[in-house]
Write an enzyme that holds these catalytic residues in place. Sequence first.
Site, PDB file in Angstrom:
ATOM      1  N   LYS A  14      39.930  46.732  58.332  1.00  0.00           N
ATOM      2  CA  LYS A  14      38.636  47.047  58.391  1.00  0.00           C
ATOM      3  C   LYS A  14      37.725  46.421  59.261  1.00  0.00           C
ATOM      4  O   LYS A  14      36.896  46.737  60.207  1.00  0.00           O
ATOM      5  CB  LYS A  14      37.896  46.906  56.986  1.00  0.00           C
ATOM      6  N   ARG A  89      33.560  47.352  45.970  1.00  0.00           N
ATOM      7  CA  ARG A  89      34.947  47.327  45.783  1.00  0.00           C
ATOM      8  C   ARG A  89      35.273  47.648  44.263  1.00  0.00           C
ATOM      9  O   ARG A  89      36.314  47.702  43.992  1.00  0.00           O
ATOM     10  CB  ARG A  89      35.305  45.655  45.714  1.00  0.00           C
ATOM     11  N   ARG A 128      47.447  37.136  60.443  1.00  0.00           N
ATOM     12  CA  ARG A 128      45.802  37.280  60.983  1.00  0.00           C
ATOM     13  C   ARG A 128      45.331  35.800  61.174  1.00  0.00           C
ATOM     14  O   ARG A 128      45.654  34.942  60.611  1.00  0.00           O
ATOM     15  CB  ARG A 128      45.041  37.827  59.525  1.00  0.00           C
ATOM     16  N   ARG A 161      42.711  32.174  57.232  1.00  0.00           N
ATOM     17  CA  ARG A 161      42.009  31.942  56.065  1.00  0.00           C
ATOM     18  C   ARG A 161      42.959  31.525  54.874  1.00  0.00           C
ATOM     19  O   ARG A 161      44.054  31.879  54.675  1.00  0.00           O
ATOM     20  CB  ARG A 161      41.382  33.590  55.565  1.00  0.00           C
ATOM     21  N   ARG A 172      45.296  39.575  45.830  1.00  0.00           N
ATOM     22  CA  ARG A 172      44.127  40.706  46.624  1.00  0.00           C
ATOM     23  C   ARG A 172      44.945  42.039  46.666  1.00  0.00           C
ATOM     24  O   ARG A 172      43.959  43.009  46.163  1.00  0.00           O
ATOM     25  CB  ARG A 172      44.101  39.945  47.851  1.00  0.00           C
TER      26      ARG A 172
HETATM   27  P1  AMP Z   1      37.245  39.987  52.515  1.00  0.00           P
HETATM   28  O1  AMP Z   1      37.065  39.118  53.612  1.00  0.00           O
HETATM   29  O2  AMP Z   1      36.405  41.436  52.381  1.00  0.00           O
HETATM   30  O3  AMP Z   1      38.736  40.374  52.436  1.00  0.00           O
HETATM   31  O4  AMP Z   1      36.760  39.128  50.986  1.00  0.00           O
HETATM   32  C1  AMP Z   1      37.296  38.000  50.628  1.00  0.00           C
HETATM   33  C2  AMP Z   1      36.916  37.451  49.328  1.00  0.00           C
HETATM   34  O5  AMP Z   1      35.535  37.808  48.852  1.00  0.00           O
HETATM   35  C3  AMP Z   1      37.552  38.617  48.312  1.00  0.00           C
HETATM   36  O6  AMP Z   1      38.754  38.560  47.914  1.00  0.00           O
HETATM   37  C4  AMP Z   1      36.684  38.713  47.144  1.00  0.00           C
HETATM   38  O7  AMP Z   1      36.846  37.327  46.478  1.00  0.00           O
HETATM   39  C5  AMP Z   1      35.331  38.403  47.879  1.00  0.00           C
HETATM   40  N1  AMP Z   1      34.389  39.817  47.904  1.00  0.00           N
HETATM   41  C6  AMP Z   1      33.927  40.165  49.087  1.00  0.00           C
HETATM   42  N2  AMP Z   1      33.564  41.399  49.036  1.00  0.00           N
HETATM   43  C7  AMP Z   1      33.756  41.569  47.675  1.00  0.00           C
HETATM   44  C8  AMP Z   1      32.993  42.596  46.953  1.00  0.00           C
HETATM   45  N3  AMP Z   1      32.217  43.554  47.348  1.00  0.00           N
HETATM   46  N4  AMP Z   1      33.200  42.458  45.404  1.00  0.00           N
HETATM   47  C9  AMP Z   1      33.830  41.342  44.924  1.00  0.00           C
HETATM   48  N5  AMP Z   1      34.194  40.411  45.745  1.00  0.00           N
HETATM   49  C10 AMP Z   1      34.244  40.507  47.031  1.00  0.00           C
END
Ligand code: AMP
Length: 219
Positions: A14, A89, A128, A161, A172
């Site tokens: 994404k 999400r 990554r 990360r 995840r």
């Molecule tokens: P990402 O960078 O999108 O993979 O997000 C990293 C982490 O941030 C996720 O594993 C969640 O803990 C939190 N997070 C990001 N976006 C959301 C969302 N829309 N709802 C809940 N948690 C989120």
Amino acid sequence: MKIIILLGAPGAGKGTAAEGIKAATPYMHVSTGDMLRTAVKAGTPIGREAEGYMKRGELVPDGVMVRLVEEKFDGGPADKAYMLDGFPRTVEQAEMLDASLARRNSRLAHVFYLEAPRDLLVARLAGRRICRACGANYHIVNIPPKKQDVCDTCGGELYQRADDKEATINTRLEVFANQTKALIDYYTRQGVLARIDAAAPRERIIGQIVDKLRMAAGQ
Ligand code: AMP
């Protein structure tokens, strides 16, 4: 306000797609993951609330997420075009987004679902690397930087990360399967879902999305 959504499991690409779409369209990239990481680093109240969930690879509570996104919408001009990456999400977040858009006389135009098999997701997440300075995405095999651990664009340091380590990756991906996948039905019913083969090369993925957006805009 115009909104599109990039939906897909962690590792579907994404963020990488968003970089290409941003360069070719008026859509501004809004990554809730990036916003939360910034909030954690800055030690803001939202950051302190979110940190534990993120470390464990779990979802941050819906209420916190909606606050974060509403603040973003409120801060920008009314005619802005946003590309949401990582939000919504859960179905609850999607319903709150619909309500928020309705209040602003806006509608969701497209949801692009980046579909990829599990082994590809794991390989992408584990390899990554991200630039500390500008946030650009790399992959040690698929998109390697010219010089190891250094960003091609800005010279910043690349890092992995904390939640891209194996144990958290599994959580995840499970969270995606259990909570986020329901959104595919939700948006299919609304007639806005477009499926994209996320195993395809980056340029093809970006090209497909950009073409569709241009067609919809009558360009
Ligand atoms: P990402 O960078 O999108 O993979 O997000 C990293 C982490 O941030 C996720 O594993 C969640 O803990 C939190 N997070 C990001 N976006 C959301 C969302 N829309 N709802 C809940 N948690 C989120």
